[in-house]
Motif scaffolding. Structure first.
Motif, PDB file in Angstrom:
ATOM      1  N   GLY A  18      53.907  47.366 -12.970  1.00  0.00           N
ATOM      2  CA  GLY A  18      53.676  46.267 -13.552  1.00  0.00           C
ATOM      3  C   GLY A  18      54.726  45.423 -12.976  1.00  0.00           C
ATOM      4  N   HIS A  19      54.505  44.083 -12.861  1.00  0.00           N
ATOM      5  CA  HIS A  19      55.602  43.068 -12.736  1.00  0.00           C
ATOM      6  C   HIS A  19      56.415  43.106 -13.588  1.00  0.00           C
ATOM      7  CE1 HIS A  19      57.664  39.849 -10.816  1.00  0.00           C
ATOM      8  NE2 HIS A  19      56.751  39.322  -9.886  1.00  0.00           N
ATOM      9  N   PRO A  20      58.021  43.390 -13.226  1.00  0.00           N
ATOM     10  CA  PRO A  20      59.019  43.557 -14.138  1.00  0.00           C
ATOM     11  C   PRO A  20      59.214  42.185 -14.822  1.00  0.00           C
ATOM     12  CG  PRO A  20      59.833  44.072 -11.905  1.00  0.00           C
ATOM     13  CD  PRO A  20      58.364  43.820 -11.904  1.00  0.00           C
ATOM     14  N   LEU A  21      59.120  41.075 -14.275  1.00  0.00           N
ATOM     15  CA  LEU A  21      59.546  39.715 -14.458  1.00  0.00           C
ATOM     16  C   LEU A  21      58.415  39.327 -15.840  1.00  0.00           C
ATOM     17  CD1 LEU A  21      60.983  37.038 -14.471  1.00  0.00           C
ATOM     18  CD2 LEU A  21      59.393  36.248 -12.660  1.00  0.00           C
ATOM     19  N   LEU A  22      57.175  39.526 -15.325  1.00  0.00           N
ATOM     20  CA  LEU A  22      56.309  39.395 -16.426  1.00  0.00           C
ATOM     21  C   LEU A  22      56.377  40.095 -17.782  1.00  0.00           C
ATOM     22  CD1 LEU A  22      53.096  38.911 -14.415  1.00  0.00           C
ATOM     23  CD2 LEU A  22      54.956  37.365 -14.608  1.00  0.00           C
ATOM     24  N   ALA A  23      56.746  41.569 -17.402  1.00  0.00           N
ATOM     25  CA  ALA A  23      57.070  42.135 -18.639  1.00  0.00           C
ATOM     26  C   ALA A  23      58.202  41.808 -19.540  1.00  0.00           C
ATOM     27  CB  ALA A  23      57.384  43.509 -18.130  1.00  0.00           C
ATOM     28  N   SER A  24      59.268  41.472 -18.500  1.00  0.00           N
ATOM     29  CA  SER A  24      60.432  40.687 -19.178  1.00  0.00           C
ATOM     30  C   SER A  24      60.209  39.439 -20.198  1.00  0.00           C
ATOM     31  CB  SER A  24      61.464  40.765 -18.359  1.00  0.00           C
ATOM     32  OG  SER A  24      61.396  39.244 -17.491  1.00  0.00           O
ATOM     33  N   LEU A  25      59.095  38.628 -19.565  1.00  0.00           N
ATOM     34  CA  LEU A  25      59.005  37.515 -20.346  1.00  0.00           C
ATOM     35  C   LEU A  25      58.284  37.734 -21.708  1.00  0.00           C
ATOM     36  CD1 LEU A  25      57.858  35.305 -17.413  1.00  0.00           C
ATOM     37  CD2 LEU A  25      60.064  34.906 -18.917  1.00  0.00           C
TER      38      LEU A  25
END
Lengths: 499, 420
Positions: B121-128
């Protein structure tokens, strides 16, 4: 309320005088210094807490990296393929400026096991260990400066002109010779001065704290990154102040202006950053790990299965090898054929993995583009990717680490397969020996393992980071141009005195 | 009373703020339901395919085997898929499901090396963060409430109607209380409506959990209303009220939880994670250099029933190989238990501290109901460990007796299914 600049002043001195007056007024109000103090205290707390954590993480990973290195160096004599499976364990070093902007670091694994035949995923991400409070963001300097500070700046700037309009001081100013242009730009400069004065003590203390922290090696690259991060931060504040003053100049009452910027903040800082990932993953789904891996396996089987004796690709390898050496059986080859099969198999798994990885990274890029392009309408999303890239805590840096780790894995395993080919006699390549009371294949001298390459991650520099983040850079420039441009257009209007 | 309610309603509905706010809120809610459905639905589709993938992999390994192949050699390659099925409520509360593994593949090798990877999973998207219904209830609903109620008293004062109100036969605070109640209900009812939509669209049960979620949302809004009331009692102008409430919102939903997560990471740094990884690797690979009886002794301590079984000492055997795997797990077992205890201690600490922050408290409570929290994940990992154990016990007879692969009914092996 506002003392007008004397008639004789030119445009720039008048703007400066306006700005100074804005600062004086802010200083006299009780709310602004109090809020500023809160902001500064938060900033300082965040800096202290994150550097402590950064240092603890970094030293922990370094310690275990040393342990792993020593363990690898002090191996007994072993069969090379045993060492391939023993593999290597690498720990991702924390981002150079991760203590200012942790970026995605909590959402990626911290340790990565490198072994033969397979590419593992990093394990132990903080997010998967947590209780989900991370989702609101960790307390970091970037959270304070990029999430909260804009709210403060927007609200402050939004009432800067409307308040004077409501207090009826605008006509006074206009009769004293100040122009609308001077007022608008003076207000902008005033907001920046306020933010500067409010944050200066905290920034100085932060800088002192960082300078006193001997653990950080201030390389030229790190200095550049630090400067770029400050510039990015400054750009965000300028854009927010410009948007706020524009709103204040164009909207009649403070109430409405405040409502407008607060709605903007909620939409662009709170709702959009969550809505976009949802839309991005719906448009470009990430494959689940299990399907990704089974796709890789399917590709490996296409390329050739080293465990299947009838596999055409490996039959071809055997025939070609035998023909090249002019022998009739693999036993007559001048090297251990088993090692060559290992080597070929590794090349296949690696090629298959790289193919699917590039598809996956492509998906990631597409997803990220949604967030990046949203920077055209959102100062927050124009700043976030850039700030993380500068701090070295974005996906590009993580992938670069994984790329170097995989490249090292491949080199290491193939070097071991070479040893398998050349140093292990084919006849002794089965478990009929014994070592320390354990069944054993032929082992080779441990000195061979000492000559193997070591892993050292070379962090990319700022120029590389910016090249990866071009959309972010353009959106950031656009944010500055658009917000200042809007203010410029607003400043060319005639006096807007009445509410 | 009814007449006053009608008047209040007219007062509220005349402005643009309430209809617009409500419309946006409902749109956000529907979007959130859709997103929750996408995320969890994709995981379910993935899980639905996992038995098929396992069978495909098995046939690729087992089909080309020569008659002389022995079963014990195949376990190195065979992967057994585990399935963590979501609870019905996960569509509303994605919680940690997107960052935690939900379909680990297990081999018969040492367990500790196989448990801790996250999914892709894209970690940036997860972090948002996820835009699920929880986000809408926990973060957005209070905003709507604040927008509708921040000028509860100050609005009257600024319009000059407060004096008029005081002259009425009804006590003025009753008027304000009715207004507050009506406007809170106006935020709560869309939540209930969204929950009902979820019941219909996702065929959720209308059970105790449903009622609990609806009531918890109401309680949550009451907490916010209390904050609004306190601020109103302070009798400041509307703008000040709005900014103060905004400050409360920022602290409760963003700053406070961020402090909690940093506090948790600082108090419980979890060095055991790296430690157990190093120990497991060293334990297993060190076993290749240890005398065979020493390795077997470690194995017999956990599996005494195999003590009498003869294991060849002069050559490779799968019994020895899997005993070495157990040796790796044995080396890491103590660190893994400590890791587990630290995780739980950290989670408990977060739960306790979260009660100071209504949004964090509600979020944690909802995740518990939907079984998308850390506890649920640990329960899944326990089930994976138990499954791994069951697989080993099923495979050991084949391994110790060197049975031919052709004599084994591979489809008879236990399967895994864990429902949150």
């Amino acid at each position: 309320m506002t003392t007008a600049p004397p008639r004789a002043l030119g445009t720039w001195p008048a703007i400066r005088a306006m700005a100074r007056q804005e600062l004086r007024l802010a200083w006299r109000s009780r709310v602004i210094p109090a809020l500023g103090a809160v902001m500064a205290a938060l900033c300082l707390t965040a800096a202290v807490v994150s550097t402590a954590r950064h240092r603890a993480d970094a030293s922990q990973r370094m310690r275990y990296q040393d342990v792993v290195g020593q363990q690898f160096a002090s191996q007994p004599d072993r069969h090379p393929h045993r060492v391939s499976h023993y593999g290597y364990l690498v720990f991702r070093p924390r981002a150079p400026l991760g203590f200012l902007d942790p970026g995605i670091e909590s959402f990626t694994g911290s340790s990565l096991f490198l072994e033969a035949h397979r590419q593992n995923l990093p394990t132990f991400s903080s997010a998967s260990q947590g209780s989900s409070t991370e989702r609101f963001g960790e307390l970091s300097v970037s959270l304070v400066l990029q999430f909260l500070l804009p709210l403060f700046v927007l609200a402050l700037a939004a009432v800067s002109i409307t308040r004077e309009r409501e207090d009826g001081t605008l006509p006074l100013l206009s009769t004293q010779g100040a122009s609308w242009l001077m007022l608008v730009w003076g207000k902008l400069l005033g907001q920046l001065l306020i933010v500067g004065v409010v944050l200066l003590p905290a920034l100085v203390l932060c800088a002192a704290w960082l300078a006193a922290d001997s653990a950080t090696a201030w390389t030229p690259d790190l200095r550049q990154r630090m400067a770029a991060l400050l510039a990015t931060q400054l750009g965000l504040v300028v854009a927010c102040a410009a948007i706020g003053v524009t709103v204040s100049a164009r909207i009649a009452t403070s109430r409405q202006a405040l409502m407008a910027v607060l709605s903007l903040w909620f939409l662009v800082w709170v709702v959009l950053p969550r809505a976009l990932p949802a839309a991005a993953t719906a448009a470009h789904p990430t494959p689940a790990r299990a399907s990704f891996e089974s796709d890789v396996e399917a590709r490996v089987r296409e390329l050739g299965d080293s465990h299947n004796p009838d596999d055409p690709s490996f039959r071809r390898l055997r025939e070609e090898t035998l023909a090249r050496y002019g022998v009739s059986g693999v036993d007559e080859l001048p090297f251990n054929y088993g090692g060559l099969v290992m080597k070929e198999g590794e090349a296949h798994t690696s090629a298959a993995y790289q193919q699917h990885l590039s598809t996956l990274v492509d998906t990631y890029r597409r997803q990220e583009r949604w967030v990046q392009w949203a920077g055209l309408i959102s100062p927050y999303l124009a700043t976030r990717p850039l700030s993380m890239a500068i701090a070295g805590s974005d996906l590009a840096h993580q992938l670069e680490f994984e790329r170097q780790a995989e490249a090292y894995r491949y080199t290491l395993i193939q070097a071991l397969n070479d040893l398998h080919m050349n140093e292990v006699a084919a006849a002794a390549d089965r478990y009929d020996g014994s070592f320390n009371g354990a069944p054993s294949r032929q082992r080779i001298d441990r000195a061979f393992f000492e000559d193997l390459p070591e892993f050292s991650y070379v962090g990319p520099d700022l120029r590389w980071a910016m090249a990866q983040q071009q959309i972010g850079v353009w959106c950031f420039v656009w944010m500055l141009v658009a917000s200042l441009g809007a203010l410029g257009i607003t400043s060319r209007r005639r006096w807007q005195v009445r509410s | 009373m009814q007449r006053r309610l009608r008047l209040e309603w007219a007062l509220l509905w005349r402005g643009t703020a309430a209809p617009l706010g409500l419309a946006l809120f409902l749109i956000a809610g529907l979007f959130a339901l859709r997103h929750g459905n996408t995320v969890v639905g994709r995981q379910e589709a993935e899980l639905a395919g996992s038995q098929g993938r396992q069978a495909t992999q098995q046939s690729h390994i087992l089909a080309p085997l020569p008659a002389s192949a022995i079963a014990g050699d195949q376990f190195y390659y065979l992967e057994y898929h585990t399935e963590r099925h979501p609870s019905p409520w996960a569509r509303l509360v994605i919680g940690q499901r997107d960052v935690q593994a939900f379909n680990l593949k297990i081999r018969l090798l040492a367990l500790q090396g196989q448990l801790y990877a996250s999914d892709l999973g894209h970690p940036l998207l997860a972090s948002l963060g996820q835009f699920d219904l929880t986000f809408v209830i926990v973060v957005l609903a209070p905003l709507l409430l604040i927008a509708l109620t921040y000028n509860l008293w100050s609005g009257e004062a600024e319009l000059g109607t407060w004096l008029l109100l005081q002259a009425q036969p009804v006590a003025p605070w009753r008027v304000l209380a009715l207004r507050a109640a009506l406007r809170t209900a106006l935020v709560w009812l869309p939540i209930v409506a969204l929950l009902l939509v979820a019941v219909v669209v996702f065929s959720l049960p209308l059970d105790v959990t449903w009622v609990g979620i609806a009531l918890a949302s109401a309680g949550y809004l009451m907490a916010w209303l209390a904050a609004v009331w306190l601020v109103a009692a302070w009798r400041r102008p509307s703008d000040v009220n709005m900014l103060v409430l905004l400050g409360v919102w920022v602290f409760w939903t963003a700053l406070g939880p961020a402090l909690v997560s940093v506090g948790a990471a600082g108090r419980f740094p979890l060095p055991e994670a790296l430690e157990l990884t190093v120990l497991q690797r060293q334990g297993y690979h060190g076993a290749w250099d240890e005398p065979l009886p020493v390795v077997m002794q470690v194995f017999y301590e956990r599996y005494p029933e195999w003590r009498g079984h003869e294991v060849p000492t002069g050559r490779y055997s799968n019994a020895w190989y899997y005993a070495m795997q157990e040796r790796g797990d044995a080396a890491a077992r103590e660190a893994a238990a400590r890791y587990r205890r630290s995780l739980e201690a950290r989670d408990q600490w977060v739960q306790r501290v979260s009660w100071l922050l209504p949004p964090a408290a509600l979020q944690q409570w909802l995740m518990r109901q939907a079984r998308t929290d850390l506890q649920a994940h640990l329960a899944y990992l326990d089930s994976v460990a138990a499954y791994h154990e069951a697989l080993k016990r099923a495979a050991f007879p084949m391994i110790f007796d060197d049975r031919p692969a052709s004599s084994v009914d591979w489809s008879a092996f236990p399967t895994h299914r864990h429902v949150d």
